[in-house]
Design an enzyme around this catalytic site. Sequence first.
Site, mmCIF file in Angstrom:
data_model
loop_
_atom_site.group_PDB
_atom_site.id
_atom_site.type_symbol
_atom_site.label_atom_id
_atom_site.label_comp_id
_atom_site.label_asym_id
_atom_site.label_seq_id
_atom_site.Cartn_x
_atom_site.Cartn_y
_atom_site.Cartn_z
ATOM 1 N N SER A 98 -46.455 -57.215 22.718
ATOM 2 C CA SER A 98 -45.912 -57.693 23.843
ATOM 3 C C SER A 98 -46.675 -57.447 25.218
ATOM 4 C CB SER A 98 -44.413 -57.248 23.943
ATOM 5 O OG SER A 98 -43.528 -57.847 24.989
ATOM 6 N N ASN A 122 -46.811 -60.704 19.281
ATOM 7 C CA ASN A 122 -45.800 -61.157 20.162
ATOM 8 C C ASN A 122 -46.027 -61.515 21.579
ATOM 9 O OD1 ASN A 122 -44.461 -59.583 17.769
ATOM 10 N ND2 ASN A 122 -42.826 -61.246 18.302
ATOM 11 N N HIS A 247 -38.865 -60.714 17.717
ATOM 12 C CA HIS A 247 -39.861 -59.993 18.774
ATOM 13 C C HIS A 247 -40.573 -58.713 18.241
ATOM 14 C CE1 HIS A 247 -41.951 -59.754 22.542
ATOM 15 N NE2 HIS A 247 -41.382 -58.720 22.754
#
Length: 276
Positions: A98, A122, A247
Amino acid sequence: MTLTTLQRFKADNGLAYFRVGSGSPVVLVHGVGLRAEAWLHQIPQLSKQHTVYAVDMPGHGDSSLEAASSTTLNGYVDAIAQWIETDIQAPVIIIGHSMGSMIALDFASRYPQLCNGVAALNAIFRRSDTARQAVQQRAREMVENPQLDRVSAPISRWFNTEPQGLELEMAELCRQWLSIAPAAGYAQAYQIFSLEDGPSDDDLASLTVPAIFITGDGDSNSSGEMSQQMAQRCANGRYAVIKDSRHMVQMTHPVEINLLLLEFADQCEQHARNNV
Protein backbone atom coordinates in the site's frame (compact mmCIF):
# COMPACT_ATOMS: atom_id res chain seq x y z
CA MET A 1 8.68 -17.71 15.60
CA THR A 2 6.27 -15.22 17.18
CA LEU A 3 6.79 -11.55 16.52
CA THR A 4 5.79 -10.66 20.07
CA THR A 5 9.09 -12.11 21.27
CA LEU A 6 11.29 -10.35 18.72
CA GLN A 7 13.47 -7.41 19.73
CA ARG A 8 12.74 -4.06 18.12
CA PHE A 9 15.86 -2.10 17.30
CA LYS A 10 15.99 1.68 17.10
CA ALA A 11 18.04 3.53 14.50
CA ASP A 12 19.71 6.83 15.27
CA ASN A 13 17.22 8.65 13.01
CA GLY A 14 14.25 7.35 15.03
CA LEU A 15 13.10 4.40 12.90
CA ALA A 16 12.22 1.21 14.75
CA TYR A 17 12.57 -2.18 13.12
CA PHE A 18 12.82 -5.95 13.49
CA ARG A 19 15.95 -7.74 12.24
CA VAL A 20 15.70 -11.48 11.70
CA GLY A 21 17.74 -14.13 9.88
CA SER A 22 20.96 -14.02 7.89
CA GLY A 23 21.91 -13.56 4.27
CA SER A 24 21.35 -10.78 1.75
CA PRO A 25 19.07 -8.03 3.12
CA VAL A 26 15.34 -7.69 2.49
CA VAL A 27 13.45 -4.63 3.75
CA LEU A 28 9.68 -4.74 4.41
CA VAL A 29 7.60 -1.54 4.57
CA HIS A 30 3.95 -1.67 5.77
CA GLY A 31 1.00 0.57 4.91
CA VAL A 32 -0.78 3.47 6.63
CA GLY A 33 -1.99 2.87 10.17
CA LEU A 34 -0.23 -0.46 10.56
CA ARG A 35 3.16 -1.57 11.86
CA ALA A 36 6.04 -3.94 11.13
CA GLU A 37 3.99 -6.88 12.44
CA ALA A 38 1.84 -6.66 9.29
CA TRP A 39 4.52 -8.92 7.76
CA LEU A 40 4.04 -11.64 10.38
CA HIS A 41 3.62 -14.35 7.72
CA GLN A 42 6.54 -13.22 5.55
CA ILE A 43 9.27 -12.67 8.14
CA PRO A 44 9.65 -16.35 9.16
CA GLN A 45 9.82 -17.56 5.55
CA LEU A 46 12.05 -14.86 4.07
CA SER A 47 14.43 -14.96 7.04
CA LYS A 48 15.37 -18.58 6.22
CA GLN A 49 17.48 -17.23 3.35
CA HIS A 50 17.81 -13.50 4.04
CA THR A 51 18.37 -10.96 6.76
CA VAL A 52 14.90 -9.45 7.01
CA TYR A 53 14.37 -5.91 8.23
CA ALA A 54 10.72 -5.03 8.91
CA VAL A 55 10.50 -1.32 9.64
CA ASP A 56 7.84 0.82 11.32
CA MET A 57 7.06 3.80 9.08
CA PRO A 58 7.67 7.23 10.64
CA GLY A 59 4.95 7.95 13.19
CA HIS A 60 3.89 4.28 13.32
CA GLY A 61 4.67 1.51 15.78
CA ASP A 62 7.75 2.56 17.74
CA SER A 63 9.15 4.90 15.06
CA SER A 64 9.15 8.60 15.86
CA LEU A 65 7.20 10.92 13.57
CA GLU A 66 10.29 13.12 13.41
CA ALA A 67 12.15 10.30 11.63
CA ALA A 68 10.74 11.62 8.35
CA SER A 69 12.83 14.49 7.05
CA SER A 70 9.69 16.23 5.73
CA THR A 71 5.93 15.74 5.49
CA THR A 72 6.18 14.36 1.96
CA LEU A 73 6.66 10.95 0.39
CA ASN A 74 10.26 11.93 -0.36
CA GLY A 75 10.78 12.66 3.33
CA TYR A 76 9.68 9.17 4.32
CA VAL A 77 11.79 7.60 1.59
CA ASP A 78 14.85 9.64 2.53
CA ALA A 79 14.52 8.51 6.16
CA ILE A 80 14.44 4.86 5.12
CA ALA A 81 17.33 5.35 2.68
CA GLN A 82 19.40 6.99 5.42
CA TRP A 83 18.67 4.07 7.74
CA ILE A 84 19.63 1.54 5.05
CA GLU A 85 22.88 3.38 4.33
CA THR A 86 23.77 3.66 8.02
CA ASP A 87 22.49 0.41 9.55
CA ILE A 88 22.32 -2.13 6.71
CA GLN A 89 25.17 -0.79 4.57
CA ALA A 90 24.33 -2.91 1.53
CA PRO A 91 21.89 -2.89 -1.39
CA VAL A 92 18.52 -4.35 -0.43
CA ILE A 93 15.49 -5.98 -1.94
CA ILE A 94 12.68 -3.68 -0.82
CA ILE A 95 9.08 -4.91 -0.48
CA GLY A 96 6.22 -2.53 0.30
CA HIS A 97 2.49 -2.78 0.85
CA SER A 98 0.00 0.00 0.00
CA MET A 99 1.73 3.26 1.02
CA GLY A 100 4.77 1.10 1.70
CA SER A 101 4.71 0.28 -2.02
CA MET A 102 4.87 4.00 -2.82
CA ILE A 103 7.91 4.24 -0.57
CA ALA A 104 9.52 1.14 -2.07
CA LEU A 105 9.05 2.28 -5.67
CA ASP A 106 10.29 5.81 -4.99
CA PHE A 107 13.30 4.36 -3.14
CA ALA A 108 14.12 2.05 -6.07
CA SER A 109 13.94 4.98 -8.48
CA ARG A 110 15.85 7.57 -6.47
CA TYR A 111 18.38 5.30 -4.73
CA PRO A 112 19.27 2.71 -7.40
CA GLN A 113 22.69 2.10 -5.84
CA LEU A 114 20.93 0.79 -2.72
CA CYS A 115 18.33 -1.39 -4.46
CA ASN A 116 18.59 -4.91 -5.90
CA GLY A 117 14.85 -5.31 -6.54
CA VAL A 118 11.45 -3.91 -5.65
CA ALA A 119 8.12 -5.59 -4.91
CA ALA A 120 4.95 -3.49 -4.67
CA LEU A 121 1.89 -5.07 -3.07
CA ASN A 122 -1.51 -3.42 -3.50
CA ALA A 123 -0.01 -0.29 -5.01
CA ILE A 124 -2.06 2.50 -6.57
CA PHE A 125 -1.50 3.91 -10.05
CA ARG A 126 -3.52 6.71 -11.65
CA ARG A 127 -6.60 6.73 -9.42
CA SER A 128 -9.95 7.51 -10.97
CA ASP A 129 -11.40 10.93 -10.18
CA THR A 130 -13.94 9.29 -7.89
CA ALA A 131 -11.32 7.32 -5.99
CA ARG A 132 -9.05 10.36 -5.72
CA GLN A 133 -11.83 12.55 -4.31
CA ALA A 134 -12.84 9.86 -1.82
CA VAL A 135 -9.35 9.25 -0.44
CA GLN A 136 -8.59 12.96 -0.18
CA GLN A 137 -11.90 13.56 1.62
CA ARG A 138 -11.00 10.83 4.12
CA ALA A 139 -7.61 12.46 4.65
CA ARG A 140 -9.18 15.88 5.31
CA GLU A 141 -11.65 14.41 7.78
CA MET A 142 -8.85 12.64 9.62
CA VAL A 143 -6.96 15.91 10.11
CA GLU A 144 -10.00 18.03 10.94
CA ASN A 145 -11.51 15.51 13.34
CA PRO A 146 -8.87 13.54 15.27
CA GLN A 147 -11.63 11.69 17.16
CA LEU A 148 -12.98 10.24 13.92
CA ASP A 149 -13.36 6.46 13.81
CA ARG A 150 -10.17 5.44 12.00
CA VAL A 151 -10.79 1.71 12.30
CA SER A 152 -14.15 0.53 10.95
CA ALA A 153 -13.93 2.04 7.45
CA PRO A 154 -10.45 0.68 6.63
CA ILE A 155 -11.40 -2.78 7.88
CA SER A 156 -14.49 -2.78 5.66
CA ARG A 157 -12.36 -1.79 2.62
CA TRP A 158 -9.48 -4.16 3.32
CA PHE A 159 -11.38 -7.35 4.12
CA ASN A 160 -14.50 -9.21 3.00
CA THR A 161 -17.80 -8.20 4.57
CA GLU A 162 -18.01 -11.41 6.59
CA PRO A 163 -14.43 -12.64 6.95
CA GLN A 164 -13.90 -16.23 8.05
CA GLY A 165 -10.98 -18.25 9.37
CA LEU A 166 -7.56 -16.69 8.78
CA GLU A 167 -9.09 -13.57 7.21
CA LEU A 168 -11.18 -12.95 10.32
CA GLU A 169 -8.12 -13.40 12.52
CA MET A 170 -6.10 -10.97 10.41
CA ALA A 171 -8.95 -8.44 10.33
CA GLU A 172 -9.01 -8.48 14.12
CA LEU A 173 -5.24 -7.93 14.26
CA CYS A 174 -5.51 -4.95 11.92
CA ARG A 175 -8.40 -3.60 13.98
CA GLN A 176 -6.16 -3.70 17.07
CA TRP A 177 -3.25 -2.00 15.31
CA LEU A 178 -5.41 0.73 13.82
CA SER A 179 -7.01 1.44 17.20
CA ILE A 180 -3.62 2.10 18.84
CA ALA A 181 -1.91 3.80 15.90
CA PRO A 182 -0.60 7.27 16.90
CA ALA A 183 -3.16 9.76 15.59
CA ALA A 184 -0.63 12.29 14.29
CA GLY A 185 1.47 9.69 12.47
CA TYR A 186 -1.60 8.03 10.98
CA ALA A 187 -3.08 11.33 9.76
CA GLN A 188 0.18 12.65 8.28
CA ALA A 189 0.89 9.43 6.39
CA TYR A 190 -2.68 9.25 5.11
CA GLN A 191 -2.46 12.80 3.81
CA ILE A 192 0.66 11.91 1.86
CA PHE A 193 -0.96 8.71 0.59
CA SER A 194 -4.06 10.60 -0.56
CA LEU A 195 -2.06 13.15 -2.59
CA GLU A 196 0.13 10.62 -4.40
CA ASP A 197 -1.00 8.96 -7.61
CA GLY A 198 1.66 6.32 -8.08
CA PRO A 199 5.11 6.46 -9.70
CA SER A 200 5.65 8.44 -12.87
CA ASP A 201 6.14 6.69 -16.19
CA ASP A 202 9.73 7.96 -16.25
CA ASP A 203 10.44 6.59 -12.76
CA LEU A 204 9.11 3.16 -13.73
CA ALA A 205 11.07 3.17 -16.99
CA SER A 206 14.23 4.07 -15.07
CA LEU A 207 14.09 0.87 -13.00
CA THR A 208 16.66 -1.64 -14.20
CA VAL A 209 16.30 -4.07 -11.27
CA PRO A 210 13.58 -6.74 -11.18
CA ALA A 211 10.18 -5.36 -10.15
CA ILE A 212 7.00 -7.24 -9.28
CA PHE A 213 3.53 -5.80 -8.69
CA ILE A 214 1.02 -7.89 -6.73
CA THR A 215 -2.56 -7.15 -5.76
CA GLY A 216 -5.86 -8.84 -4.94
CA ASP A 217 -8.60 -9.36 -7.51
CA GLY A 218 -11.10 -7.80 -5.10
CA ASP A 219 -9.06 -4.67 -4.34
CA SER A 220 -10.88 -1.97 -6.31
CA ASN A 221 -8.53 0.79 -5.14
CA SER A 222 -5.37 -1.12 -6.13
CA SER A 223 -6.63 -3.06 -9.12
CA GLY A 224 -4.95 -5.73 -11.19
CA GLU A 225 -5.02 -3.35 -14.13
CA MET A 226 -2.94 -0.86 -12.13
CA SER A 227 -0.36 -3.55 -11.35
CA GLN A 228 -0.25 -4.63 -14.97
CA GLN A 229 0.23 -1.06 -16.21
CA MET A 230 3.13 -0.46 -13.82
CA ALA A 231 4.80 -3.76 -14.69
CA GLN A 232 4.60 -3.00 -18.40
CA ARG A 233 6.48 0.26 -17.89
CA CYS A 234 9.45 -1.48 -16.24
CA ALA A 235 12.34 -3.12 -18.07
CA ASN A 236 12.19 -6.17 -15.78
CA GLY A 237 8.61 -5.92 -14.52
CA ARG A 238 5.91 -8.51 -13.97
CA TYR A 239 2.65 -8.67 -12.07
CA ALA A 240 0.40 -11.12 -10.28
CA VAL A 241 -3.22 -10.94 -9.14
CA ILE A 242 -4.23 -13.09 -6.18
CA LYS A 243 -7.64 -14.70 -6.51
CA ASP A 244 -10.36 -14.20 -3.90
CA SER A 245 -8.43 -11.52 -2.03
CA ARG A 246 -8.65 -7.84 -1.27
CA HIS A 247 -6.23 -5.25 0.15
CA MET A 248 -4.32 -7.24 2.78
CA VAL A 249 -3.02 -10.02 0.54
CA GLN A 250 0.18 -10.64 2.50
CA MET A 251 -1.89 -11.33 5.62
CA THR A 252 -4.85 -13.22 4.18
CA HIS A 253 -3.04 -15.22 1.44
CA PRO A 254 0.43 -15.88 2.87
CA VAL A 255 1.07 -19.13 0.98
CA GLU A 256 0.62 -17.52 -2.44
CA ILE A 257 2.46 -14.33 -1.46
CA ASN A 258 5.41 -16.11 0.15
CA LEU A 259 5.93 -18.30 -2.91
CA LEU A 260 5.96 -15.23 -5.15
CA LEU A 261 8.29 -13.26 -2.88
CA LEU A 262 10.77 -16.10 -2.38
CA GLU A 263 10.94 -16.69 -6.13
CA PHE A 264 11.28 -12.96 -6.71
CA ALA A 265 14.10 -12.65 -4.17
CA ASP A 266 15.98 -15.43 -5.99
CA GLN A 267 15.48 -13.55 -9.27
CA CYS A 268 16.87 -10.37 -7.70
CA GLU A 269 19.92 -12.22 -6.36
CA GLN A 270 20.64 -13.70 -9.78
CA HIS A 271 20.21 -10.31 -11.45
CA ALA A 272 22.60 -8.71 -8.97
CA ARG A 273 25.23 -11.42 -9.56
CA ASN A 274 24.94 -11.01 -13.32
CA ASN A 275 25.40 -7.25 -13.09
CA VAL A 276 28.37 -7.01 -10.77
